[in-house]
Design an enzyme around this catalytic site. Structure first.
Site, PDB file in Angstrom:
ATOM      1  N   GLY A  49      -5.830  58.731 131.131  1.00  7.58           N
ATOM      2  CA  GLY A  49      -5.207  59.536 132.181  1.00  7.58           C
ATOM      3  C   GLY A  49      -6.016  59.589 133.471  1.00  7.58           C
ATOM      4  O   GLY A  49      -5.741  60.388 134.349  1.00  7.58           O
ATOM      5  N   GLU A  54      -9.642  54.094 122.245  1.00  2.63           N
ATOM      6  CA  GLU A  54      -9.312  54.735 123.516  1.00  2.63           C
ATOM      7  C   GLU A  54     -10.564  55.348 124.133  1.00  2.63           C
ATOM      8  O   GLU A  54     -10.980  56.435 123.731  1.00  2.63           O
ATOM      9  CB  GLU A  54      -8.287  55.855 123.287  1.00  2.63           C
ATOM     10  CG  GLU A  54      -6.993  55.373 122.688  1.00  2.63           C
ATOM     11  CD  GLU A  54      -5.838  56.291 123.034  1.00  2.63           C
ATOM     12  OE1 GLU A  54      -4.872  55.808 123.615  1.00  2.63           O
ATOM     13  OE2 GLU A  54      -5.933  57.498 122.760  1.00  2.63           O
ATOM     14  N   HIS A  68      -6.548  61.765 118.029  1.00  5.86           N
ATOM     15  CA  HIS A  68      -6.522  61.511 119.474  1.00  5.86           C
ATOM     16  C   HIS A  68      -7.648  62.311 120.134  1.00  5.86           C
ATOM     17  O   HIS A  68      -7.944  63.441 119.730  1.00  5.86           O
ATOM     18  CB  HIS A  68      -5.163  61.910 120.066  1.00  5.86           C
ATOM     19  CG  HIS A  68      -4.989  61.447 121.473  1.00  5.86           C
ATOM     20  ND1 HIS A  68      -5.530  62.134 122.536  1.00  5.86           N
ATOM     21  CD2 HIS A  68      -4.382  60.350 121.979  1.00  5.86           C
ATOM     22  CE1 HIS A  68      -5.251  61.455 123.645  1.00  5.86           C
ATOM     23  NE2 HIS A  68      -4.555  60.384 123.337  1.00  5.86           N
ATOM     24  N   LYS A 118       2.711  62.810 124.567  1.00  6.34           N
ATOM     25  CA  LYS A 118       1.914  64.056 124.685  1.00  6.34           C
ATOM     26  C   LYS A 118       2.847  65.255 124.840  1.00  6.34           C
ATOM     27  O   LYS A 118       3.953  65.248 124.284  1.00  6.34           O
ATOM     28  CB  LYS A 118       0.920  63.938 125.842  1.00  6.34           C
ATOM     29  CG  LYS A 118       0.096  62.653 125.779  1.00  6.34           C
ATOM     30  CD  LYS A 118      -1.072  62.658 126.694  1.00  6.34           C
ATOM     31  CE  LYS A 118      -1.764  61.298 126.647  1.00  6.34           C
ATOM     32  NZ  LYS A 118      -3.025  61.283 127.338  1.00  6.34           N
ATOM     33  N   GLU A 159      -7.813  63.979 122.756  1.00  6.00           N
ATOM     34  CA  GLU A 159      -7.449  65.326 123.260  1.00  6.00           C
ATOM     35  C   GLU A 159      -7.465  66.338 122.134  1.00  6.00           C
ATOM     36  O   GLU A 159      -7.819  67.498 122.337  1.00  6.00           O
ATOM     37  CB  GLU A 159      -6.076  65.260 123.961  1.00  6.00           C
ATOM     38  CG  GLU A 159      -6.191  64.552 125.312  1.00  6.00           C
ATOM     39  CD  GLU A 159      -4.927  63.864 125.792  1.00  6.00           C
ATOM     40  OE1 GLU A 159      -3.843  64.123 125.247  1.00  6.00           O
ATOM     41  OE2 GLU A 159      -5.042  63.045 126.727  1.00  6.00           O
ATOM     42  N   SER A 181      -5.123  54.322 130.398  1.00  2.65           N
ATOM     43  CA  SER A 181      -4.567  53.861 131.676  1.00  2.65           C
ATOM     44  C   SER A 181      -4.043  52.432 131.610  1.00  2.65           C
ATOM     45  O   SER A 181      -4.180  51.664 132.567  1.00  2.65           O
ATOM     46  CB  SER A 181      -5.599  54.030 132.801  1.00  2.65           C
ATOM     47  OG  SER A 181      -5.939  55.403 132.944  1.00  2.65           O
ATOM     48  N   ASN A 183       2.602  57.425 123.561  1.00  2.00           N
ATOM     49  CA  ASN A 183       2.222  58.803 123.229  1.00  2.00           C
ATOM     50  C   ASN A 183       2.723  59.682 124.377  1.00  2.00           C
ATOM     51  O   ASN A 183       2.133  59.697 125.445  1.00  2.00           O
ATOM     52  CB  ASN A 183       0.693  58.883 123.102  1.00  2.00           C
ATOM     53  CG  ASN A 183       0.202  60.305 122.924  1.00  2.00           C
ATOM     54  OD1 ASN A 183       0.975  61.220 122.670  1.00  2.00           O
ATOM     55  ND2 ASN A 183      -1.114  60.485 123.054  1.00  2.00           N
TER      56      ASN A 183
END
Ligand code: PEP
Length: 251
Positions: A175, A169, A97, A12, A99, A214, A10
């Site tokens: 991240g 996730e 996702h 992003k 985010e 991560s 991904n």
């Protein structure tokens, strides 16, 4: 039958088109060093999906988008329809996702519509679930993942479910450099599969469940060795071809 092994990147909101094409070409160039049994997917920004599709042509690397619209077409300024993504030669689309859930108000309601659009256009969704730190610390991670699956995945037909990838996730690991331990990943992946089994029966055994958060070359092998972990959805480490491919060597 063994489940599909998948390593999906991904990207992003990173890379301009020239950088994305270069990254994709480097992945293609190094791909032969990794077992053919690994299915690689790259998910660049919308702006260079078509150039990346072109760059990976002739290889077995698939391309996916990072989101799609809830509607098929029309007056929805700024949106990108699943039909447009599929027309470029993409095979996958990441949906839900964290985010997008966190910053753009993604809900199960909008995700049900996006899933329908994805399937109507022959795209395979990579549906993301996962708890935030507060939910993990309160011991609610099982309930959070269950609800995210029941509210969306349970609305799929058996045929649609046979064409689904799930990514677990934990938001606290995305991240942040913090990774779930292999044991934590296995515990919740097995739980997710049990939830899927309660609705779809034996078909749940075929559904790839990826870990994301991560994941990097140094921890991939330990996580992928777990029985219910079928690969990874990779953020930061997908931006370096060498690292992305090295994660694939974790199988
Ligand atoms: C992601 O956002 O899907 C992700 C897993 O990111 P990272 O690998 O950077 O934690």
């Amino acid at each position: 039958m063994a489940r599909k092994k998948i390593v999906a990147g991904n990207w992003k909101m990173n890379t301009v088109p020239a950088e994305g094409v270069e990254l994709a070409k480097s992945v293609v160039a190094g791909r032969s060093e990794v077992c053919e049994c690994v299915n690689f997917i790259v998910c660049p920004p919308f702006t260079h999906l078509s150039q990346v599709v072109e760059a990976v042509k002739g290889s077995d690397i698939a391309v996916g988008a990072q989101d799609c619209a809830t509607e098929a077409k029309g007056a929805y300024t700024g949106e990108v329809a699943a039909q447009m993504i599929a027309a470029l030669g993409c095979k996958y689309v990441i949906l839900g996702h964290s985010e997008r859930r966190q910053y753009y108000g993604e809900t199960s309601e909008s995700l049900n519509k996006k899933m329908a659009q994805a399937y109507a256009n022959g795209l395979t969704p990579i549906y993301c679930v996962g708890e935030n730190l507060e939910e993990r610390e309160a011991g609610n991670h099982f309930a959070v993942c269950k609800a995210q699956i029941e509210e969306v995945v349970f609305n799929l037909t058996e045929e649609q479910f046979a064409n689904l990838v799930i990514a677990y996730e934990p938001v606290w690991a995305i991240g942040t450099g913090k990774t779930a331990t292999a044991e934590q990943a296995q515990e919740i992946h097995a739980y997710i599969r049990e939830v899927l089994r309660s609705k779809f029966g034996a078909a749940a055994e075929e559904c790839p469940i990826l870990y994301g958060g991560s994941c990097k070359p140094s921890n991939a092998a330990e996580i992928f060795a777990k029985a219910d972990v079928d690969g990874g959805l990779i953020g930061g480490a997908a931006l370096k071809a060498e690292d992305f491919l090295a994660i694939g060597k974790g199988f």
